[in-house]
Structures are given as structure tokens and as C-alpha cells.
Write a protein that holds these residues in place. Sequence first.
Motif, mmCIF file in Angstrom:
data_model
loop_
_atom_site.group_PDB
_atom_site.id
_atom_site.type_symbol
_atom_site.label_atom_id
_atom_site.label_comp_id
_atom_site.label_asym_id
_atom_site.label_seq_id
_atom_site.Cartn_x
_atom_site.Cartn_y
_atom_site.Cartn_z
ATOM 1 N N TYR A 152 0.845 -1.184 0.000
ATOM 2 C CA TYR A 152 0.000 0.000 0.000
ATOM 3 C C TYR A 152 0.881 1.235 0.000
ATOM 4 O O TYR A 152 1.999 1.219 0.490
ATOM 5 C CB TYR A 152 -0.866 0.050 1.262
ATOM 6 N N LEU A 207 -5.009 4.906 2.526
ATOM 7 C CA LEU A 207 -4.146 3.855 1.994
ATOM 8 C C LEU A 207 -4.725 3.351 0.686
ATOM 9 O O LEU A 207 -5.918 3.071 0.590
ATOM 10 C CB LEU A 207 -4.057 2.675 2.962
ATOM 11 N N GLN A 257 -4.115 0.401 -2.338
ATOM 12 C CA GLN A 257 -3.423 -0.855 -2.586
ATOM 13 C C GLN A 257 -2.706 -0.789 -3.934
ATOM 14 O O GLN A 257 -3.303 -0.423 -4.949
ATOM 15 C CB GLN A 257 -4.419 -2.009 -2.553
ATOM 16 N N GLY A 298 -3.539 -3.898 -7.654
ATOM 17 C CA GLY A 298 -4.472 -3.207 -6.801
ATOM 18 C C GLY A 298 -5.041 -2.008 -7.536
ATOM 19 O O GLY A 298 -5.216 -2.035 -8.748
ATOM 20 N N ASP A 299 -5.259 -0.937 -6.815
ATOM 21 C CA ASP A 299 -5.864 0.237 -7.427
ATOM 22 C C ASP A 299 -4.877 1.203 -8.065
ATOM 23 O O ASP A 299 -5.240 1.980 -8.940
ATOM 24 C CB ASP A 299 -6.688 0.997 -6.377
#
Lengths: 112, 118
Positions: free
Chosen positions: B35, B43, B45, B58-59
Amino acid sequence: SQQGEEDPQALSIQEGENATMNCSYKTSINNLQWYRQNSGRGLVHLILIRSNEREKHSGRLRVTLDTSKKSSSLLITASRAADTASYFCATDGDLNTDKLIFGTGTRLQVFP
Amino acid sequence: EAQVTQNPRYLITVTGKKLTVTCSQNMNHEYMSWYRQDPGLGLRQIYYSMNVEVTDKGDVPEGYKVSRKEKRNFPLILESPSPNQTSLYFCASSLWRGTGGGSYNEQFFGPGTRLTVL
């Protein structure tokens, strides 16, 4: 993407008072978790509540979950100066993946 | 002691100079994750891994690479760091119970790596 949104962004209270933080999310979840972070440190897990649970307790912590409103609340009773920290909710962002989505956090200040 | 360790804890570097942040856990966890934390954004990811040789985005994966050759280690690689990657980075691990089960358990976080890219 889905994100938990905590409310309020910041909260200041006196020792002994209760602190309530709220989290809202956007899509269906398996569970919701609350974490605590002391300034600049790693997050520490506080409590996990599953989607089929409505309320959970752990010591001075009480968490509720309302899946119909897509919201959760964290209540800290009889707060202490040592509770000063940031608090984050986290949800699984998509039931078909293993992502974890954190909110932006509530900064809690407890004055002695 | 059960823990997640990260190294280095602090790093100042220059644009374009490749770097690796290591992460290691001693709890035999299948799930590991990176993160980044930025003011006002919480946070986010970057990448996660459900087991050895299994990783997923993740994002905010752009500009980052990861590898999972061993269960205990999950390094984060910045091939060509840029100033917008200046951030506080956290590694975390947890048990995994199958697809959709990665978040069924508490995440254990490392102490963080504060990265500054000039």
C-alpha cells in the motif's frame, strides 16, 4: 473504485468521553475491518465484522454494521489520551477479487 | 515474534534510479500486499499476492512491479521512480482462504518505508 469514507475527518474529545466514527462504502462486502494507526506507524487491526453480523464488541470498542445503508460505526467508550490515533475502515473492494480498500481515515485527538 | 519487516525504513533517491523495497513476514501467510499512504487519500493498494508466483494489481499499480518467488518475501520494485511516487509505503500480510477470502482475516502491517524521490 469503491472506497470507504470515514466521517468525521477529525474528532477532538476529552478523556472519558465516547468517540464515534462512521464509515460508508459503495458495494456489497464480505466483511468490514477497522484499523488504528499511530502517527507514521503501521496499521494495527482492531476488529472485523462480517456481513451477516450487526454488532461486535472488543473491550472498549463497539462496531456496528448496517449493510442496507452500507455503513459501519466504531464507538470507543471512555476514551483515553492513548487512543489518540487515526482510525481506518477497510472493506473487500470486490467480491470476486482479493483487493482490500481502505478509507481516508478519521483523526482522533483525545485531550487529557 | 510474529512480524512483517520492511527495508529500508527511509529512502531518499533521485528520479529514474531503480530501487527495491523489501518485505518479509515470518507468519507463513499466503496473502501479501503493498500500500501507499498519501495525505488526504488514505491507503491505496498497489499490488497483492495470494501465494507464490500469484500476483495481481491493486488500485494504483502504475510505476510499480512486484514478485513473489518465496512465500515469505514480497519486494516492491520501482524501475524508474518519479517524484509522484514520494509516499509512505506499507507492506502487509494475512492468511488467505481462497478467492474472495483474502480480506477475511486481519492484515499485519510492517512499520512503513518513507520514500522521497527528488
